[in-house]
Every structure is written in C-alpha cells, then in structure tokens.
Design an enzyme around this catalytic site. Structure first.
Site, PDB file in Angstrom:
ATOM      1  N   SER A 111       0.863  -1.188   0.000  1.00  0.00           N
ATOM      2  CA  SER A 111       0.000   0.000   0.000  1.00  0.00           C
ATOM      3  C   SER A 111       0.895   1.231   0.000  1.00  0.00           C
ATOM      4  O   SER A 111       2.003   1.205   0.555  1.00  0.00           O
ATOM      5  CB  SER A 111      -0.875   0.003   1.258  1.00  0.00           C
ATOM      6  OG  SER A 111      -1.473   1.276   1.430  1.00  0.00           O
ATOM      7  N   TYR A 148      -1.664  -0.189  10.544  1.00  0.00           N
ATOM      8  CA  TYR A 148      -1.857  -0.696   9.181  1.00  0.00           C
ATOM      9  C   TYR A 148      -0.617  -0.403   8.331  1.00  0.00           C
ATOM     10  O   TYR A 148      -0.092  -1.282   7.637  1.00  0.00           O
ATOM     11  CB  TYR A 148      -3.095  -0.035   8.566  1.00  0.00           C
ATOM     12  CG  TYR A 148      -3.322  -0.385   7.119  1.00  0.00           C
ATOM     13  CD1 TYR A 148      -3.759  -1.651   6.748  1.00  0.00           C
ATOM     14  CD2 TYR A 148      -3.064   0.546   6.108  1.00  0.00           C
ATOM     15  CE1 TYR A 148      -3.950  -1.978   5.404  1.00  0.00           C
ATOM     16  CE2 TYR A 148      -3.257   0.226   4.775  1.00  0.00           C
ATOM     17  CZ  TYR A 148      -3.702  -1.040   4.431  1.00  0.00           C
ATOM     18  OH  TYR A 148      -3.881  -1.359   3.111  1.00  0.00           O
TER      19      TYR A 148
HETATM   20  N1  LIG Z   1      -8.935  -0.797  -0.691  1.00  0.00           N
HETATM   21  C1  LIG Z   1      -7.875  -0.004  -0.595  1.00  0.00           C
HETATM   22  O1  LIG Z   1      -8.001   1.230  -0.616  1.00  0.00           O
HETATM   23  C2  LIG Z   1      -6.489  -0.591  -0.522  1.00  0.00           C
HETATM   24  C3  LIG Z   1      -5.405   0.261  -0.741  1.00  0.00           C
HETATM   25  C4  LIG Z   1      -4.108  -0.235  -0.673  1.00  0.00           C
HETATM   26  C5  LIG Z   1      -3.917  -1.562  -0.380  1.00  0.00           C
HETATM   27  N2  LIG Z   1      -4.980  -2.381  -0.152  1.00  0.00           N
HETATM   28  C6  LIG Z   1      -4.717  -3.763   0.184  1.00  0.00           C
HETATM   29  O2  LIG Z   1      -5.253  -4.603  -0.818  1.00  0.00           O
HETATM   30  C7  LIG Z   1      -5.636  -5.850  -0.250  1.00  0.00           C
HETATM   31  C8  LIG Z   1      -7.067  -6.167  -0.651  1.00  0.00           C
HETATM   32  O3  LIG Z   1      -7.914  -5.186  -0.109  1.00  0.00           O
HETATM   33  P1  LIG Z   1      -9.371  -4.910  -0.685  1.00  0.00           P
HETATM   34  O4  LIG Z   1      -9.471  -3.479  -0.928  1.00  0.00           O
HETATM   35  O5  LIG Z   1      -9.675  -5.872  -1.752  1.00  0.00           O
HETATM   36  O6  LIG Z   1     -10.223  -5.221   0.646  1.00  0.00           O
HETATM   37  P2  LIG Z   1     -11.583  -6.051   0.885  1.00  0.00           P
HETATM   38  O7  LIG Z   1     -12.514  -5.867  -0.250  1.00  0.00           O
HETATM   39  O8  LIG Z   1     -12.027  -5.662   2.255  1.00  0.00           O
HETATM   40  O9  LIG Z   1     -11.077  -7.569   0.880  1.00  0.00           O
HETATM   41  C9  LIG Z   1     -10.286  -8.059   1.923  1.00  0.00           C
HETATM   42  C10 LIG Z   1     -10.116  -9.553   1.726  1.00  0.00           C
HETATM   43  O10 LIG Z   1      -9.279 -10.037   2.793  1.00  0.00           O
HETATM   44  C11 LIG Z   1      -9.870 -11.212   3.327  1.00  0.00           C
HETATM   45  N3  LIG Z   1      -9.587 -11.401   4.743  1.00  0.00           N
HETATM   46  C12 LIG Z   1      -9.719 -10.478   5.732  1.00  0.00           C
HETATM   47  N4  LIG Z   1      -9.476 -11.061   6.926  1.00  0.00           N
HETATM   48  C13 LIG Z   1      -9.188 -12.368   6.668  1.00  0.00           C
HETATM   49  C14 LIG Z   1      -8.855 -13.482   7.475  1.00  0.00           C
HETATM   50  N5  LIG Z   1      -8.804 -13.391   8.817  1.00  0.00           N
HETATM   51  N6  LIG Z   1      -8.606 -14.656   6.884  1.00  0.00           N
HETATM   52  C15 LIG Z   1      -8.679 -14.793   5.535  1.00  0.00           C
HETATM   53  N7  LIG Z   1      -8.997 -13.776   4.711  1.00  0.00           N
HETATM   54  C16 LIG Z   1      -9.255 -12.575   5.285  1.00  0.00           C
HETATM   55  C17 LIG Z   1     -11.376 -11.022   3.148  1.00  0.00           C
HETATM   56  O11 LIG Z   1     -11.996 -12.296   3.154  1.00  0.00           O
HETATM   57  P3  LIG Z   1     -13.449 -12.537   3.860  1.00  0.00           P
HETATM   58  O12 LIG Z   1     -14.296 -11.361   3.521  1.00  0.00           O
HETATM   59  O13 LIG Z   1     -13.921 -13.809   3.215  1.00  0.00           O
HETATM   60  O14 LIG Z   1     -13.166 -12.678   5.301  1.00  0.00           O
HETATM   61  C18 LIG Z   1     -11.429 -10.330   1.796  1.00  0.00           C
HETATM   62  O15 LIG Z   1     -11.472 -11.275   0.762  1.00  0.00           O
HETATM   63  C19 LIG Z   1      -5.449  -5.705   1.256  1.00  0.00           C
HETATM   64  O16 LIG Z   1      -4.230  -6.305   1.619  1.00  0.00           O
HETATM   65  C20 LIG Z   1      -5.381  -4.204   1.474  1.00  0.00           C
HETATM   66  O17 LIG Z   1      -4.621  -3.881   2.595  1.00  0.00           O
HETATM   67  C21 LIG Z   1      -6.269  -1.929  -0.223  1.00  0.00           C
END
Ligand SMILES: NC(=O)c1ccc[n+]([C@@H]2O[C@H](COP(=O)([O-])OP(=O)(O)OC[C@H]3O[C@@H](n4cnc5c(N)ncnc54)[C@H](OP(=O)(O)O)[C@@H]3O)[C@@H](O)[C@H]2O)c1
Length: 262
Positions: free
Chosen positions: A148, A161
């Site tokens: 990130s 985070y």
């Molecule tokens: N969205 C942003 O603005 C952003 C920016 C920079 C980086 N990122 C990074 O990109 C990645 C994906 O984020 P996203 O935006 O796609 O978020 P998201 O839509 O909230 O998805 C998060 C995913 O992580 C899984 N997860 C969370 N806790 C878990 C656990 N205990 N065990 C197994 N799986 C778990 C969830 O699975 P379940 O729902 O099935 O539990 C879900 O599939 C993350 O690492 C995040 O830090 C996101």
C-alpha cells in the site's frame, strides 16, 4: 510439518493449467484478480473466510474455494496444504487478504491490531515460506504481494496498518535479492485508495479528495501484468510513485508537504 507442506501427498493429479492461489479472493482486489486470472486460463484457488462468496466465485470461475481464517497462526499452513492437495502445486501466489483500522494508534483495539499483523504481514510471510521451496524446486513461480502507499510514506491515524504494509514491502525488497536468477519472482503492488468494501469494513469511510479511489479491476489488471512481466514494483495509479520517491529522498520535505496539503 509446516515446512514439508509442498511435499505432501496429493489427493488429485497436478493441474495442467497454471495454478494461482489468491488470498482475499472473496472481495475487492483479490476477487477481481481471481476473475481475471481465470479468464486468462489459470486454475484459481480461492481463499477467504466467507464460504458463500467463495463458492459463488468458484462457480463463476471454475475455481476451488479454500476457506481459511488467516488470522490464526496455523491458518496459512492449512491453506498451503489444501492448495497443494487441490492442484498439486502453486505457480503464483497473490497475497491480497488484508484489513485496516483508522484512528489514533493509542486507541487501536488490540484484537484488531493482532488481526492486522497476522493477516496483512504474518500470513503472507508464512505462505511464502511454505510455497517457495516448491517454486524453487521447479525453478518457476511468482509471488505477488499487495502492499500500500501507506506502507511507503506513512499515513496519520493508520500507523498499525502502515507498519504491516511497510514490513511487507521490506520483505519483498529483501527477497528480491535472494530470488534473482532462480526463475521465481517477487512482485509488490502498491495501490493508493481502491474502491472496495475495505473502508466499510474498517469502520471509517475514505474521505480525502485526492488521491481518488481507483477500481479493484484496475489493480487486478496490474497484479496480472506483474505476473507476466519483469516489473516488480508497481504503484496504482502510477503517479503515486512520485510522492513515494520524494518521501524516500527527503522525508522532512515530504512531511511538511503532507501536513500542508493533506
Ligand atoms: N482498498 C484499498 O483502498 C487498498 C489500498 C491499498 C492496499 N490495499 C490492500 O489490498 C488488499 C485487498 O484489499 P481490498 O481493498 O480488496 O479489501 P476487501 O474488499 O475488504 O477484501 C479483503 C479480503 O481479505 C480477506 N480477509 C480479511 N481477513 C481475513 C482473514 N482473517 N482470513 C482470511 N482472509 C481474510 C477477506 O476475506 P473474507 O471477507 O472472506 O473474510 C477479503 O477477501 C489488502 O491487503 C489491502 O490492505 C487496499
């Protein structure tokens, strides 16, 4: 036992298609990446905790749902074992599972802090430890880590985070040296805000005017591109590399600019 996961007996024959294990496949970036890889002919192994959403995506992509809670210390070992049992090997690991929390660090609920450390940082490290030996043996493999911008420049009220994402970035950077010439590559994808359920889940919406959130599909496109190219560190959008470089070269200047312009 954990270190031997890649040598465990298989319940099925090895896949003829390239195999990707995608964590966080039930939502957002992981979900979009899984759909894109499946469309490109990959066999996709789908990890998350939400069985219903994983099954729905598995039905749509022809993939396999492998539900597992990665906040449990032995979750990654169980997932690696299930992945190898399902497909015989993993050619690409996309580590997208993650969660955030926003607020003063002194107020961070300790259970959320623990979960962020386990899911965002410890789980990818453990999964790579388990899957890398098999990749090295075959002299072929890709590890894609979702970092990130927060882990590159730091963000107020996101210290815990940002620390997990900064740790992941330094893991990728260090592993890069080890993997040169092995046929296995590590990639770090560094998004700014992405329009996914991430912000709802962390309990505070994204409120800045800039950078504007990009779509999960756009990040997924970059993730898939990193698998097929030699580019190992990619910001999404690309221009976020500029503030990261300013921060790297002159952190004091960056802080003054960030304090002034947000
Ligand atoms: N969205 C942003 O603005 C952003 C920016 C920079 C980086 N990122 C990074 O990109 C990645 C994906 O984020 P996203 O935006 O796609 O978020 P998201 O839509 O909230 O998805 C998060 C995913 O992580 C899984 N997860 C969370 N806790 C878990 C656990 N205990 N065990 C197994 N799986 C778990 C969830 O699975 P379940 O729902 O099935 O539990 C879900 O599939 C993350 O690492 C995040 O830090 C996101």
């Amino acid at each position: 036992m954990a270190e031997e996961a890649h040598r465990r007996p298989r319940s099925e024959g090895p896949s003829e298609r390239p195999v990707a294990l995608i964590t966080g496949a039930s939502s957002g970036i992981g979900r979009a990446t899984a759909a894109r890889l499946a469309g490109a002919g990959w066999e996709v192994l789908l990890s998350g905790t939400d069985r219903t959403r994983l099954d729905e995506l598995a039905a749509r992509t022809g993939g396999r749902a492998l539900p597992e809670d990665l906040s449990k210390p032995d979750g990654p070992a169980r997932l690696a074992e299930a992945a190898l049992a399902a497909a015989g090997r993993v050619d690409a690991l996309v580590a997208s599972a993650g969660l955030g929390w926003r607020g003063p660090y002194a107020d961070t609920p300790s259970d959320i802090l623990d979960r962020m450390i386990e899911v965002n940082l410890a789980a990818p490290l453990r999964l790579v430890r388990l899957l890398l030996p098999g990749m090295l043996e075959r002299r072929h493999g890709r590890i894609v880590l979702l970092g990130s911008i927060a882990g590159q420049v730091g963000v107020r009220d996101e210290s815990g985070y940002a620390a997990t994402k900064g740790g992941l970035a330094m893991f990728a950077e260090s592993l890069w040296y080890e993997l040169r010439g092995t046929g296995v590559g590590v990639r770090l994808v560094l998004p700014g805000p992405v329009d996914t359920p991430f912000f709802d889940r962390r309990g505070t919406p994204y409120q800045r005017e800039r950078p504007r959130p990009v779509s999960a599909e756009r990040v997924a496109e970059t993730v898939v591109a990193t698998i097929h190219t030699e580019r190992d560190r990619l910001f999404v959008p690309q221009w976020l590399g500029v503030p990261a470089r300013i921060h790297g070269a002159a952190p004091g200047v960056f802080r003054r600019m960030a304090s002034r312009f947000g």
